[in-house]
Design a protein around this motif. Structure first.
Motif, PDB file in Angstrom:
ATOM      1  N   PRO A 129       0.809  -1.227   0.000  1.00 38.29           N
ATOM      2  CA  PRO A 129       0.000   0.000   0.000  1.00 38.29           C
ATOM      3  C   PRO A 129       0.836   1.268   0.000  1.00 38.29           C
ATOM      4  N   HIS A 130       2.155   1.140   0.035  1.00 40.03           N
ATOM      5  CA  HIS A 130       3.004   2.314   0.139  1.00 40.03           C
ATOM      6  C   HIS A 130       3.188   3.027  -1.200  1.00 40.03           C
ATOM      7  N   PHE A 131       3.096   2.284  -2.310  1.00 33.79           N
ATOM      8  CA  PHE A 131       3.224   2.886  -3.637  1.00 33.79           C
ATOM      9  C   PHE A 131       1.859   2.891  -4.293  1.00 33.79           C
ATOM     10  N   THR A 132       1.290   4.074  -4.468  1.00 34.77           N
ATOM     11  CA  THR A 132      -0.084   4.212  -4.918  1.00 34.77           C
ATOM     12  C   THR A 132      -0.139   4.656  -6.372  1.00 34.77           C
ATOM     13  N   LEU A 133      -1.352   4.640  -6.917  1.00 36.50           N
ATOM     14  CA  LEU A 133      -1.551   5.085  -8.289  1.00 36.50           C
ATOM     15  C   LEU A 133      -1.247   6.573  -8.433  1.00 36.50           C
ATOM     16  N   GLU A 134      -1.558   7.356  -7.415  1.00 37.91           N
ATOM     17  CA  GLU A 134      -1.257   8.788  -7.461  1.00 37.91           C
ATOM     18  C   GLU A 134       0.249   9.024  -7.558  1.00 37.91           C
ATOM     19  N   GLU A 135       1.032   8.255  -6.821  1.00 37.13           N
ATOM     20  CA  GLU A 135       2.484   8.395  -6.899  1.00 37.13           C
ATOM     21  C   GLU A 135       3.015   7.927  -8.248  1.00 37.13           C
ATOM     22  N   ALA A 136       2.370   6.946  -8.840  1.00 37.14           N
ATOM     23  CA  ALA A 136       2.738   6.528 -10.193  1.00 37.14           C
ATOM     24  C   ALA A 136       2.475   7.646 -11.194  1.00 37.14           C
ATOM     25  N   GLN A 137       1.426   8.414 -10.961  1.00 38.43           N
ATOM     26  CA  GLN A 137       1.151   9.565 -11.815  1.00 38.43           C
ATOM     27  C   GLN A 137       2.234  10.630 -11.690  1.00 38.43           C
ATOM     28  N   TYR A 138       2.712  10.846 -10.468  1.00 36.37           N
ATOM     29  CA  TYR A 138       3.798  11.804 -10.275  1.00 36.37           C
ATOM     30  C   TYR A 138       5.049  11.375 -11.043  1.00 36.37           C
ATOM     31  N   CYS A 139       5.382  10.101 -10.966  1.00 35.99           N
ATOM     32  CA  CYS A 139       6.549   9.599 -11.689  1.00 35.99           C
ATOM     33  C   CYS A 139       6.398   9.824 -13.192  1.00 35.99           C
ATOM     34  N   PHE A 140       5.192   9.641 -13.696  1.00 40.00           N
ATOM     35  CA  PHE A 140       4.939   9.821 -15.129  1.00 40.00           C
ATOM     36  C   PHE A 140       5.046  11.292 -15.522  1.00 40.00           C
ATOM     37  N   ILE A 141       4.381  12.161 -14.773  1.00 42.05           N
ATOM     38  CA  ILE A 141       4.320  13.580 -15.140  1.00 42.05           C
ATOM     39  C   ILE A 141       5.672  14.253 -14.998  1.00 42.05           C
ATOM     40  N   TRP A 142       6.379  13.971 -13.912  1.00 47.19           N
ATOM     41  CA  TRP A 142       7.657  14.636 -13.674  1.00 47.19           C
ATOM     42  C   TRP A 142       8.744  14.160 -14.630  1.00 47.19           C
ATOM     43  N   SER A 143       8.529  13.049 -15.313  1.00 50.60           N
ATOM     44  CA  SER A 143       9.523  12.530 -16.254  1.00 50.60           C
ATOM     45  C   SER A 143       9.300  13.031 -17.671  1.00 50.60           C
ATOM     46  N   GLN A 144       8.209  13.732 -17.899  1.00 54.51           N
ATOM     47  CA  GLN A 144       7.952  14.256 -19.239  1.00 54.51           C
ATOM     48  C   GLN A 144       8.864  15.446 -19.525  1.00 54.51           C
ATOM     49  N   PRO A 145       9.323  15.584 -20.772  1.00 53.79           N
ATOM     50  CA  PRO A 145      10.207  16.697 -21.104  1.00 53.79           C
ATOM     51  C   PRO A 145       9.442  18.007 -21.195  1.00 53.79           C
ATOM     52  N   LEU A 146      10.176  19.106 -21.115  1.00 60.24           N
ATOM     53  CA  LEU A 146       9.580  20.423 -21.297  1.00 60.24           C
ATOM     54  C   LEU A 146       9.235  20.622 -22.763  1.00 60.24           C
ATOM     55  N   VAL A 147       7.998  20.976 -23.038  1.00 56.72           N
ATOM     56  CA  VAL A 147       7.517  21.147 -24.405  1.00 56.72           C
ATOM     57  C   VAL A 147       7.206  22.622 -24.638  1.00 56.72           C
ATOM     58  N   THR A 148       7.896  23.229 -25.582  1.00 55.05           N
ATOM     59  CA  THR A 148       7.674  24.645 -25.879  1.00 55.05           C
ATOM     60  C   THR A 148       6.571  24.858 -26.897  1.00 55.05           C
ATOM     61  N   ASP A 149       6.313  23.876 -27.739  1.00 55.82           N
ATOM     62  CA  ASP A 149       5.273  23.978 -28.764  1.00 55.82           C
ATOM     63  C   ASP A 149       4.255  22.877 -28.507  1.00 55.82           C
ATOM     64  N   GLU A 150       3.159  23.228 -27.833  1.00 55.42           N
ATOM     65  CA  GLU A 150       2.171  22.236 -27.443  1.00 55.42           C
ATOM     66  C   GLU A 150       1.273  21.814 -28.588  1.00 55.42           C
ATOM     67  N   VAL A 151       1.359  22.491 -29.731  1.00 52.08           N
ATOM     68  CA  VAL A 151       0.536  22.135 -30.884  1.00 52.08           C
ATOM     69  C   VAL A 151       1.266  21.140 -31.775  1.00 52.08           C
ATOM     70  N   ASN A 152       2.478  21.491 -32.172  1.00 55.39           N
ATOM     71  CA  ASN A 152       3.222  20.653 -33.097  1.00 55.39           C
ATOM     72  C   ASN A 152       3.974  19.520 -32.412  1.00 55.39           C
ATOM     73  N   ARG A 153       4.144  19.607 -31.104  1.00 57.45           N
ATOM     74  CA  ARG A 153       4.848  18.552 -30.378  1.00 57.45           C
ATOM     75  C   ARG A 153       3.978  18.014 -29.238  1.00 57.45           C
ATOM     76  N   HIS A 154       2.691  17.886 -29.502  1.00 63.04           N
ATOM     77  CA  HIS A 154       1.784  17.490 -28.426  1.00 63.04           C
ATOM     78  C   HIS A 154       2.023  16.054 -27.969  1.00 63.04           C
ATOM     79  N   SER A 155       2.628  15.206 -28.826  1.00 59.68           N
ATOM     80  CA  SER A 155       2.874  13.824 -28.416  1.00 59.68           C
ATOM     81  C   SER A 155       3.862  13.760 -27.258  1.00 59.68           C
TER      82      SER A 155
END
Length: 320
Positions: A129-155
Motif C-alpha cells: 500500500p506504500h506505492f499508490t496510483l497517485e504516486e505513479a502519476q507523479y513519476c509519469f508527469i515529472w519525467s515528461q520533457p519540457l515542451v515549448t510547442d504544445e501544438v506541433n509537439r503534443h505527443s
C-alpha cells in the motif's frame, strides 16, 4: 489568447458578480485569478521542481552504467508496453524544420505506464500500500520533457519516450520501499529475486521490505541510485521471467500482460483495458451498435431508401 481572457472574465463574473459577492468586474477577476493560484499551490505536480531528482541522483555515472547494461532488456519492455505513434507535422509554419519532420516512434501513454507497473508487480495495492496510483502519476508527469510547442509537439506533452520511461522507472525508487542488502542478509537470501519468490510462496510477509520513506528526502539525497534500481529490476524480472532463465522474451511479456488483464478486476484495470473489456460485454456491444445507428441517422430525413443489407433494427422506420 484573447478568447481565453474572455472566458476568464466571464467565469469571474458568474462566480462573483452574478452571485452578488462583488460588484466590480476588475476586483472579481483579481479574486478569481488568486483563487486559481491558491488551488494550483495545493496540487503537488504544479509546484514541484522535477529537476531536483535529476541533478541529485539521476544524472550520475552509476545510473548511466546501470541503464547501459540493461538497455536491451528495458528497451524490449518499453516496446512491449508502448505504441508506435506518428508525431504531428508542423501546423503553424510554412516550411517544417528537420526536427519537425513526421517520424514514427514508440511512445507510452499513462494507461500503458500503469499497465506496465501492474504487470511487473511494482504497483500492487494488495501487497504494497506504500506505492499508490497517485504516486505513479507523479513519476509519469515529472519525467515528461519540457515542451515549448504544445501544438506541433503534443505527443511529447502526453506520452513518454524511451529516455523518459527510464527516468520514470528511476523515480519509482523514491516512492516505493524496496529491500536493501541489510534485508537480504537478515533473511539469508542471495538476491532480491529469491526474496520475492519466498514472499510469493508465503514464507515471508510482504511487509519485510516496508519501511517509512520520504520521497522529498529521497530526491535530495546524494546516495548512489544503483542498488535500489537493481532491486526494482529484480522485482520486474521476478514477474516477467516466467521460465526463470534470466531472460525476458516477447512471449513472456505477452503472457504477463494477458495474465494481468484476466486476474485483475475491472475496477483496477488501466483505463484503456477497462474500455477494451467493456467493449466485449453486452453493454459494450450495445454501445457499439448505438454508435453504428447514429451513423445511419442521415437516412431518417432522406428520401433515398436504406442501402441493401442494412439490419432491420437500423432501418429508417426504426430510427424515427
Amino acid at each position: 489568447f484573447f478568447e481565453f481572457l474572455r472566458v476568464v472574465v466571464m467565469l469571474a463574473a458568474f462566480k462573483y458578480i452574478k452571485s452578488g459577492l462583488i460588484s466590480d468586474v476588475s476586483e472579481a477577476v483579481s479574486n478569481f485569478i488568486e483563487s486559481l493560484q491558491t488551488g494550483c499551490r495545493k496540487v503537488l505536480t504544479a509546484v514541484h521542481d522535477a529537476s531536483i531528482f535529476r541533478k541529485n541522483r539521476l544524472y550520475k555515472r552509476d545510473v548511466h552504467e546501470f541503464f547501459s547494461r540493461q538497455e536491451p532488456l528495458l528497451r524490449n519492455v518499453f516496446q512491449a508496453f508502448s505504441t508506435v505513434r506518428t508525431s504531428t507535422p508542423q501546423l503553424l509554419t510554412r516550411k517544417p524544420s528537420k526536427a519537425s519532420i513526421s517520424q514514427n516512434e514508440s511512445r507510452m501513454s499513462f494507461g500503458q505506464w500503469e499497465h506496465f507497473l501492474r504487470c511487473s508487480g511494482i504497483l500492487d495495492p494488495r501487497t504494497d500500500p506504500h506505492f499508490t496510483l497517485e504516486e505513479a502519476q507523479y513519476c509519469f508527469i515529472w519525467s515528461q520533457p519540457l515542451v515549448t510547442d504544445e501544438v506541433n509537439r503534443h505527443s511529447k506533452l502526453l506520452y513518454l519516450g524511451y529516455i523518459d520511461f527510464l527516468e520514470a522507472f528511476a523515480r519509482v525508487v523514491t516512492f516505493k520501499p524496496l529491500p536493501n542488502q541489510i534485508v537480504l542478509n537478515a533473511y539469508k537470501v542471495e538476491n532480491a529475486r529469491e526474496l520475492f519468490q519466498q514472499i510469493d510462496e508465503g514464507i515471508h510477509d510482504a511487509s519485510v521490505m516496508f519501511r517509512d520513506t520520504d520521497w522529498k528526502a529521497e530526491e535530495e539525497k546524494q546516495d548512489p541510485l544503483q542498488e535500489p534500481l537493481e532491486m526494482l529490476l529484480a522485482l520486474m524480472m521476478h514477474k516477467f521471467d516466467i521460465s526463470k532463465d534470466g531472460v525476458i522474451s516477447a512471449e513472456e511479456l505477452i503472457t504477463a500482460k494477458i495474465m494481468q488483464s484476466q486476474q485483475q478486476p475491472a475496477d483496477v484495470l488501466p483505463s484503456h483495458l477497462r474500455e477494451r473489456r467493456q467493449s466485449t460485454s453486452k453493454t459494450g456491444m450495445a454501445f457499439r451498435r448505438m454508435s453504428v445507428a447514429n451513423k445511419r441517422l442521415l437516412w431518417r430525413n432522406s428520401s433515398t431508401p436504406p442501402p441493401a443489407g442494412l439490419p432491420l433494427q437500423l432501418s429508417r422506420k426504426n430510427l424515427v
